[in-house]
Design an enzyme around this catalytic site. Structure first.
Site, mmCIF file in Angstrom:
data_model
loop_
_atom_site.group_PDB
_atom_site.id
_atom_site.type_symbol
_atom_site.label_atom_id
_atom_site.label_comp_id
_atom_site.label_asym_id
_atom_site.label_seq_id
_atom_site.Cartn_x
_atom_site.Cartn_y
_atom_site.Cartn_z
ATOM 1 N N GLU A 1 -2.315 11.403 3.762
ATOM 2 C CA GLU A 1 -3.644 10.967 4.275
ATOM 3 C C GLU A 1 -3.669 12.326 4.839
ATOM 4 O O GLU A 1 -2.193 12.713 5.787
ATOM 5 C CB GLU A 1 -3.166 10.246 5.145
ATOM 6 C CG GLU A 1 -3.687 8.494 4.367
ATOM 7 C CD GLU A 1 -3.701 7.178 5.042
ATOM 8 O OE1 GLU A 1 -4.319 6.756 5.627
ATOM 9 O OE2 GLU A 1 -2.101 7.510 5.704
ATOM 10 N N GLU B 1 0.851 -1.165 -0.185
ATOM 11 C CA GLU B 1 -0.054 -0.286 -0.524
ATOM 12 C C GLU B 1 1.127 0.786 0.287
ATOM 13 O O GLU B 1 1.730 1.344 0.429
ATOM 14 C CB GLU B 1 -0.883 -0.034 1.033
ATOM 15 C CG GLU B 1 -1.702 0.697 1.247
ATOM 16 C CD GLU B 1 -3.055 0.827 2.434
ATOM 17 O OE1 GLU B 1 -3.300 0.185 2.538
ATOM 18 O OE2 GLU B 1 -2.762 2.680 3.259
#
Length: 427
Positions: free
Chosen positions: A178, A173
């Site tokens: 974020e 990932e």
């Protein structure tokens, strides 16, 4: 990591077992996006990169996203203890008629949706390109204005396309951006893989100066991804580079196809739940998503690489013998200055590869021309900061002594951001 991440999410799984199993039948081929202006890293000119995916989100207000480029996931996410239900269609993900995608998180439940904790309290949206588009290497970027508020969790990220076969975190990932609402001025970039996932992910944060909040304006979030190296930037400022050397012997799972994801979560282990201070609805506004990759092929054509004093990377006397010096010299258009940056991570001239002598990793190790052999000594990354980096050494291509005289040898050195480590690749 630059800041503690207590109760960081355990993983960001697909929303249901059916979603994961569906991936086993997805194709891995590239789906070409509509032509659009390239948004390549400053280290390359427009001719040096090809846009492989682009969505500018043009269309009438209220329209759903292009189903040829995106699929919309539905359901809840117990794995992170998120509070939202992701809806289908254009209810929570729609164009605004002004060239933006708007993903909206609302405190509502018009469909009597059921979540892991009971009747859902919020709705939002999550989109991905699985089965539509994957990429291996290149520049992946989005220009966005993120939302704000306690418990709000926007993300722009990628998953390995083999997740349906190997599971998470073996799939890998790459979190490009974020943000958690309690840190309005900070975003995070993180890698997750086998043995370094969840709260043990490898990453760093980037904070705006002067107490600014990311929700106040659009910002461009990007990774520049090449064999064995990934570099994160915000608005062109590089804040992190990761290579296999950062993993402490654990497996690097980022040399394969990945697909792209956009979502706006509400609540969860990491951000915590919304509270009375959280204004709702909240919106993640996306101006564009673009992916570009090298168009050159190993050993083909090429162009000059210029650097300090406007001079060019040059093969001494145009020699082709193994060990021929690579130097700085007046740009003259000869074949000794024609370099091809290949999708395999090599930089080639005269049919041979730019090579770190004896595979060295120490400061001052000289570079040379050598038969291409696929070794780590011949792998180079060209991130947005205009560095040329050897990931094995985690060092930059450097002009010895910072001298712009003809014949100045090139070497590797700890990356400092100095002018003698800045390069412009053209074709």
């Amino acid at each position: 990591m630059d800041s503690p991440r207590l109760s960081r999410r355990s993983r960001r799984l697909f929303l249901s077992l059916a979603s994961v199993l569906a991936l086993t039948s997805l194709t891995t081929g590239l789906a070409q996006g509509a032509p659009a202006p390239a948004a390549e890293a400053p280290a390359r000119t427009a001719a040096a990169a090809a846009v492989t995916f682009s969505d500018e989100f043009d269309g009438p207000a209220g329209a759903a996203v292009d189903g040829g480029k995106w699929q919309i996931e539905t359901g809840d996410n117990v794995n992170n203890h998120e509070r939202q239900y992701y809806t289908a269609g254009n209810r929570n993900a729609a164009l605004d008629g002004q060239g933006h995608l708007v993903i909206t998180a609302r405190k509502e439940n018009p469909g009597n949706y059921q979540c892991w904790y009971g009747r859902c309290e919020y709705t939002s949206a999550r989109l991905n390109t699985a089965g539509k588009f994957t990429t291996t290497y290149g520049r992946v970027e989005a220009r966005m204005k993120i939302p704000r508020g306690q418990g709000i969790w926007p993300a722009f990220w990628m998953l390995g396309n083999d997740i349906g076969q190997v599971g998470w975190p073996n799939s890998g990932e790459i979190d490009i951006m974020e943000n958690v609402g309690f840190e309005p001025g900070t975003v995070h970039g993180t890698l997750h893989g086998p043995g370094y996932s969840g709260s043990d992910g490898i990453g760093a944060g980037y904070s705006l100066p002067g107490g600014q909040a990311f929700a106040d304006a659009f910002h461009t979030f990007a990774v520049d991804w090449s064999p064995n190296a990934i570099t994160w930037s915000v608005d062109g400022t590089v804040y992190q580079r990761r290579t296999p050397a950062d993993l402490g012997g654990r497996q690097w799972v980022f040399n394969k196809p990945f697909f792209v994801i956009l979502n706006l979560a509400v609540g969860g282990y990491w951000p915590g739940d919304p509270d009375g201070s959280t204004p709702l609805p909240q919106q993640l506004v996306v101006d564009y998503v673009r992916v570009s990759s090298d168009s050159g092929q190993p050993g083909g054509g090429g162009g000059p690489i210029s650097g300090l004093g406007g001079k060019c990377v040059d093969v001494a006397a145009g020699g082709t013998a193994n060990g021929t010096a690579v130097q700085l010299y007046d740009c003259n258009g000869t074949a000794a200055q024609q370099w091809s940056v290949g999708g395999d991570g090599t930089i080639r001239a005269l049919g041979k590869c730019l090579d770190v002598a004896s595979g060295g990793t120490a400061n001052g190790t000289q570079v040379q021309l050598w038969d291409c052999n696929g070794s780590a000594a011949q792998q180079w990354a060209t991130p947005a900061a205009r560095d040329i980096v050897n990931p094995q050494a985690d060092k930059c291509l450097d002009v010895t002594g910072g001298s712009a005289v003809n014949g100045a040898r090139l070497q590797i050195w700890t990356c400092t951001g100095a002018a003698n480590q800045k390069w412009t690749v053209t074709r």
